[in-house]
Design a protein around this motif. Structure first.
Motif, PDB file in Angstrom:
ATOM      1  N   ALA A 163     -14.428   9.817 -12.340  1.00 41.96           N
ATOM      2  CA  ALA A 163     -13.393  11.454 -12.576  1.00 41.96           C
ATOM      3  C   ALA A 163     -13.903  11.879 -13.743  1.00 41.96           C
ATOM      4  O   ALA A 163     -13.384  10.714 -14.932  1.00 41.96           O
ATOM      5  CB  ALA A 163     -11.842  11.253 -12.128  1.00 41.96           C
ATOM      6  N   GLU A 174     -15.932  13.213 -15.785  1.00 43.19           N
ATOM      7  CA  GLU A 174     -17.397  12.510 -16.127  1.00 43.19           C
ATOM      8  C   GLU A 174     -17.012  11.260 -17.449  1.00 43.19           C
ATOM      9  O   GLU A 174     -17.818  11.198 -17.499  1.00 43.19           O
ATOM     10  CB  GLU A 174     -18.202  13.030 -16.914  1.00 43.19           C
ATOM     11  CG  GLU A 174     -18.455  14.854 -15.842  1.00 43.19           C
ATOM     12  CD  GLU A 174     -18.628  15.743 -16.229  1.00 43.19           C
ATOM     13  OE1 GLU A 174     -19.182  15.334 -17.592  1.00 43.19           O
ATOM     14  OE2 GLU A 174     -19.839  17.213 -16.060  1.00 43.19           O
ATOM     15  N   ARG A 203      -7.565   7.853 -13.784  1.00 45.84           N
ATOM     16  CA  ARG A 203      -8.631   7.868 -13.685  1.00 45.84           C
ATOM     17  C   ARG A 203      -9.160   6.339 -13.834  1.00 45.84           C
ATOM     18  O   ARG A 203     -10.202   6.069 -12.779  1.00 45.84           O
ATOM     19  CB  ARG A 203      -9.785   8.648 -14.792  1.00 45.84           C
ATOM     20  CG  ARG A 203      -9.159   8.477 -16.199  1.00 45.84           C
ATOM     21  CD  ARG A 203     -10.782   9.672 -16.611  1.00 45.84           C
ATOM     22  NE  ARG A 203     -11.105   8.921 -18.940  1.00 45.84           N
ATOM     23  CZ  ARG A 203     -10.996   8.131 -19.402  1.00 45.84           C
ATOM     24  NH1 ARG A 203     -11.847   7.320 -18.856  1.00 45.84           N
ATOM     25  NH2 ARG A 203     -10.766   7.880 -20.312  1.00 45.84           N
ATOM     26  N   ALA A 224     -11.896   7.983  -3.421  1.00 42.90           N
ATOM     27  CA  ALA A 224     -11.831  10.142  -3.355  1.00 42.90           C
ATOM     28  C   ALA A 224     -10.495  10.287  -2.409  1.00 42.90           C
ATOM     29  O   ALA A 224      -9.998  10.970  -2.200  1.00 42.90           O
ATOM     30  CB  ALA A 224     -12.611  10.630  -2.038  1.00 42.90           C
ATOM     31  N   TRP A 235      -7.299  10.165  -5.198  1.00 42.50           N
ATOM     32  CA  TRP A 235      -7.397  11.521  -6.290  1.00 42.50           C
ATOM     33  C   TRP A 235      -7.394  12.884  -4.983  1.00 42.50           C
ATOM     34  O   TRP A 235      -6.261  13.764  -4.942  1.00 42.50           O
ATOM     35  CB  TRP A 235      -9.089  12.677  -6.587  1.00 42.50           C
ATOM     36  CG  TRP A 235      -8.998  11.442  -7.458  1.00 42.50           C
ATOM     37  CD1 TRP A 235      -9.938  10.358  -7.890  1.00 42.50           C
ATOM     38  CD2 TRP A 235      -9.011  12.255  -9.566  1.00 42.50           C
ATOM     39  NE1 TRP A 235      -9.576  10.180  -9.363  1.00 42.50           N
ATOM     40  CE2 TRP A 235      -8.893  10.580 -10.364  1.00 42.50           C
ATOM     41  CE3 TRP A 235      -7.446  12.034  -9.413  1.00 42.50           C
ATOM     42  CZ2 TRP A 235      -8.377  10.345 -10.850  1.00 42.50           C
ATOM     43  CZ3 TRP A 235      -7.109  12.600 -11.032  1.00 42.50           C
ATOM     44  CH2 TRP A 235      -7.322  11.435 -11.758  1.00 42.50           C
ATOM     45  N   ASP A 261     -12.667  23.916 -14.279  1.00 44.92           N
ATOM     46  CA  ASP A 261     -12.624  21.777 -14.742  1.00 44.92           C
ATOM     47  C   ASP A 261     -11.567  22.868 -16.093  1.00 44.92           C
ATOM     48  O   ASP A 261     -10.514  23.385 -16.142  1.00 44.92           O
ATOM     49  CB  ASP A 261     -14.314  22.438 -15.762  1.00 44.92           C
ATOM     50  CG  ASP A 261     -14.167  24.250 -15.900  1.00 44.92           C
ATOM     51  OD1 ASP A 261     -14.066  24.724 -16.537  1.00 44.92           O
ATOM     52  OD2 ASP A 261     -15.452  24.648 -16.470  1.00 44.92           O
ATOM     53  N   PRO A 305     -15.932  19.020 -15.017  1.00 44.17           N
ATOM     54  CA  PRO A 305     -14.818  19.092 -13.478  1.00 44.17           C
ATOM     55  C   PRO A 305     -13.431  18.882 -13.809  1.00 44.17           C
ATOM     56  O   PRO A 305     -13.081  17.160 -13.798  1.00 44.17           O
ATOM     57  CB  PRO A 305     -15.740  17.861 -12.696  1.00 44.17           C
ATOM     58  CG  PRO A 305     -16.789  18.310 -13.450  1.00 44.17           C
ATOM     59  CD  PRO A 305     -16.718  17.675 -14.922  1.00 44.17           C
ATOM     60  N   PRO A 333     -10.371  16.813 -11.232  1.00 43.27           N
ATOM     61  CA  PRO A 333     -10.589  16.317  -9.449  1.00 43.27           C
ATOM     62  C   PRO A 333      -9.266  17.017  -8.951  1.00 43.27           C
ATOM     63  O   PRO A 333      -9.171  16.635  -7.751  1.00 43.27           O
ATOM     64  CB  PRO A 333     -10.294  15.001 -10.247  1.00 43.27           C
ATOM     65  CG  PRO A 333      -9.495  14.649 -11.649  1.00 43.27           C
ATOM     66  CD  PRO A 333     -10.555  15.787 -12.182  1.00 43.27           C
ATOM     67  N   ASP A 336     -14.911  15.587  -5.134  1.00 37.30           N
ATOM     68  CA  ASP A 336     -16.564  14.960  -5.713  1.00 37.30           C
ATOM     69  C   ASP A 336     -17.314  14.890  -4.549  1.00 37.30           C
ATOM     70  O   ASP A 336     -16.942  13.863  -3.402  1.00 37.30           O
ATOM     71  CB  ASP A 336     -16.809  13.433  -6.791  1.00 37.30           C
ATOM     72  CG  ASP A 336     -17.968  13.360  -6.872  1.00 37.30           C
ATOM     73  OD1 ASP A 336     -18.661  14.854  -7.236  1.00 37.30           O
ATOM     74  OD2 ASP A 336     -18.631  12.792  -7.021  1.00 37.30           O
ATOM     75  N   ALA A 363     -17.041  10.825  -6.364  1.00 35.39           N
ATOM     76  CA  ALA A 363     -16.036  10.234  -6.965  1.00 35.39           C
ATOM     77  C   ALA A 363     -14.634  10.155  -7.554  1.00 35.39           C
ATOM     78  O   ALA A 363     -13.779   9.689  -8.571  1.00 35.39           O
ATOM     79  CB  ALA A 363     -16.915  10.183  -8.607  1.00 35.39           C
ATOM     80  N   TRP A 364     -14.252  11.154  -6.923  1.00 35.29           N
ATOM     81  CA  TRP A 364     -13.187  11.919  -6.705  1.00 35.29           C
ATOM     82  C   TRP A 364     -12.839  12.562  -5.859  1.00 35.29           C
ATOM     83  O   TRP A 364     -13.625  13.077  -4.878  1.00 35.29           O
ATOM     84  CB  TRP A 364     -12.817  12.655  -8.000  1.00 35.29           C
ATOM     85  CG  TRP A 364     -13.637  13.983  -8.451  1.00 35.29           C
ATOM     86  CD1 TRP A 364     -12.877  14.757  -7.908  1.00 35.29           C
ATOM     87  CD2 TRP A 364     -14.241  13.978  -8.860  1.00 35.29           C
ATOM     88  NE1 TRP A 364     -14.476  15.777  -8.128  1.00 35.29           N
ATOM     89  CE2 TRP A 364     -14.922  15.806  -9.093  1.00 35.29           C
ATOM     90  CE3 TRP A 364     -15.357  13.439  -9.705  1.00 35.29           C
ATOM     91  CZ2 TRP A 364     -16.376  15.853  -9.746  1.00 35.29           C
ATOM     92  CZ3 TRP A 364     -16.431  13.799 -10.643  1.00 35.29           C
ATOM     93  CH2 TRP A 364     -17.018  15.194 -10.353  1.00 35.29           C
TER      94      TRP A 364
END
Length: 586
Positions: free
Chosen positions: A59, A61, A493, A508, A511, A541, A574, A576, A581, A585-586
């Motif tokens: 999350a 990035e 994160r 995922a 989040w 974002d 981005p 989360p 994602d 990833a989230w």
């Protein structure tokens, strides 16, 4: 592996991840991901050094670098100083600033090595009292140079660093009222405070050291500060009797990770003491700003009034405020009159007394810093995995409870009352039962740790003038960084990666739980929907706060006002909270 090399390896892997997260380093893919999502990466630096490591993107990035995977030119990468020298062009470091960073990094590794020498397993850590456990933690999760403590010698580290596990007495000074001010919450006099903290006999012994004790204010001082700063900058005041050393406490104190906050290790009923310690750690010198110190009891009074009138905070969540109930600030007669001096010269002597969490626990309850949740002991188990395992709850149930207990009150404070705390892991406390079942959350650090919105809210009408004049006000999207930077990107994160590694809990899913809690709050409080949207909580974002960029630049250490601008931000990532994602990833 020696503790020094192990500490160096931990800091190196952290640096590769966090400096890449902030865009200072730019690794390139070097292969396909494994079944855990870790992909090989290659980092070729302008110096010619080549680093390779395995990392998973998460999350915001972010980068989760697999421990032990990093190499430098084919050899294990276990010296973060070599990484800094290799990447000095990419990091913008030259000359004196490069030398300062390397020195601070060396101290960070030394403190981590000291921690590792006596590191407990997770099962042992959760059985320690809150104050003892704090000395075993790894420090700020995002800042690479997080234990530099510039100003401490090796002997100071052994005496006063939390990793040493040592307790020490506090010297006390009597300062003439021409230079010292005292504040407290209503109903707590200076005499009552000092009697409760020192006992009647020791208090009278201290008062007998000055000719007219009612003309003086008593203040505790960290022993390092007394020797390194007070004995030098206040030499004239000591010589003329404006400042009088009156003796030492009979109680012993134990430092928290912040170094300047001290817990009473002799009498658990007595308060924590926050002292001025003019060492530079992470982004600032750790003195005590006069206005914020004196306003703290009034801020505490206001927060309590808002809390006590709000059923959600008071009854539904029992969100606990560890109040700063009394304070002393000393204005140096010379330095204090010169406004253009760097802020650290105005923050040399003072104290705050804070309610300790140990007095708020019922039988069968435990308190643990949120900063302890990702802690991993020598046996490899994390604290959060241990707590979930002993709680009898599923991972999803346990994390769902914690997220609700944490996020709903913080959202309510922000959106209903316009209050942004500083809720990083060190300031948040999770209270569980004996089995690790989450019960409630407490928060601390109000002096310079509570900000407001730049609009008027009804709760602000209750705020005292001294507190109102000191508290900073920010637009909604910046005050929301109290959640994005400190909680979502600053804690969750990391926990998402730990839960995946230790318990196979999908990132995922964590989040999704976050979005459920935040969305549920929005639906239940339509009156604050406009403020919710202004905060950008569901925006696509968000700005990326870059604490290492700010730290490495080193441009704020000599500012006149250390809070004259918001944290350094660079780029957008981005959010989360906006949605899942596609890659999980989230």
């Amino acid at each position: 592996m020696t503790a020094w090399r192990e500490a160096g390896s931990l800091v190196t892997h952290k640096a590769l991840g966090e400096l890449s997260y902030e865009g200072l380093l730019r690794p390139e893919p070097d292969g396909d991901p494994d079944d855990r999502g870790h992909r090989p990466w290659r980092l070729e630096l302008s110096s010619g050094a080549v680093y390779r490591f395995h990392a998973r993107r998460g999350a915001f990035e972010s980068w989760s670098v697999r421990p032990g995977s990093a190499t430098r030119d084919g050899h294990p990468a276990d010296d973060p100083r070599a990484l800094v020298v290799d990447a000095r062009a990419e990091l913008g470091l030259t000359g004196l600033r490069l030398a300062d960073v390397l020195s601070e990094l060396t101290a960070t590794v030394a403190n981590e090595a000291a921690r590792l020498d006596r590191a407990p397993n997770a099962a042992e850590l959760v059985l320690l009292d809150y104050d003892s456990a704090d000395g075993h933690l790894t420090g700020h999760p995002r800042i690479v140079l997080n234990k530099g403590r510039v100003g401490f010698s090796a002997a100071d580290r052994d005496r006063y660093a939390p990793e040493s596990g040592r307790d020490f007495a506090l010297p006390w000074l009597a300062v003439h009222r021409d230079h010292a001010s005292f504040r407290s919450v209503e109903g707590l006099s200076a005499r009552q405070l000092l009697t409760e903290e020192l006992g009647e006999e020791l208090l009278e012994r201290f008062r007998a050291k000055v000719p007219d004790p009612d003309d003086y204010v008593l203040v505790p001082v960290h022993p390092w500060q007394l020797d390194e700063v007070i004995g030098v900058l206040y030499a004239g005041e000591i010589a003329t009797g404006a400042v009088v050393p009156v003796g030492e406490s009979t109680d012993r104190y134990r430092p928290h990770q912040t170094v300047r906050t001290l817990a009473n290790a002799t009498d658990p009923v007595r308060r924590d003491v926050k002292t001025a310690v003019s060492v530079r750690n992470t982004l600032v010198y750790r003195g005590l700003a006069s206005a914020a110190t004196l306003a703290a009891p009034q801020v505490t009074t206001w927060l309590r009034a808002v809390h006590d009138a709000d059923p959600l905070l008071r009854d539904d969540y029992r969100f606990d405020l560890l109040g700063e109930v009394a304070s002393v600030s000393v204005r140096h007669p010379l330095f204090g009159a010169v406004d253009e001096l760097p802020y650290r010269f105005h923050e040399t002597l003072g104290a705050l007394w804070r309610e300790p969490v140990r007095t708020r626990l019922a039988p069968g309850e435990r308190a643990l810093s949120f900063a302890a949740l990702p802690y991993r002991g020598p046996d490899g188990q994390s604290v959060i995995a241990h707590l979930i395992g002993t709680s009898g709850l599923s991972t999803d149930e346990w994390t769902g409870r914690v997220l609700d207990l944490l996020l709903t009150p913080l959202l309510h404070w922000l959106l209903e009352h316009g209050v942004g705390f500083c809720p990083h892991g060190q300031n948040l406390i999770l209270v569980t039962d004996d089995h690790g079942v989450p019960l409630r959350v407490a928060i601390k650090d109000f002096a310079q740790g509570v900000d407001l919105l730049d609009e008027h809210l009804p709760a602000y009408d209750l705020l005292g003038a001294e507190a109102s004049a000191d508290m900073l006000r920010w637009p909604a999207h910046l005050l929301a960084q109290s959640l994005f930077s400190s909680v979502f990107a600053g804690q969750l994160r990391f926990l998402a990666e730990v839960l995946l590694d230790d318990l196979d809990h999908p990132r995922a899913r964590l989040w999704a739980r976050v979005r459920e809690v935040v969305g549920r709050y929005r639906d239940a409080h339509p009156a604050s929907a406009a403020r919710f949207d202004a905060c950008g909580l569901f925006a696509a974002d968000v700005e990326r706060v870059c604490l290492n960029r700010e730290h490495l630049a080193g441009e704020g250490f000599d500012k006149v006002d250390r809070d004259d601008e918001f944290d350094v931000r660079s780029g957008r990532v981005p959010n989360p909270l906006a949605g899942p994602d596609p890659g999980g990833a989230w």
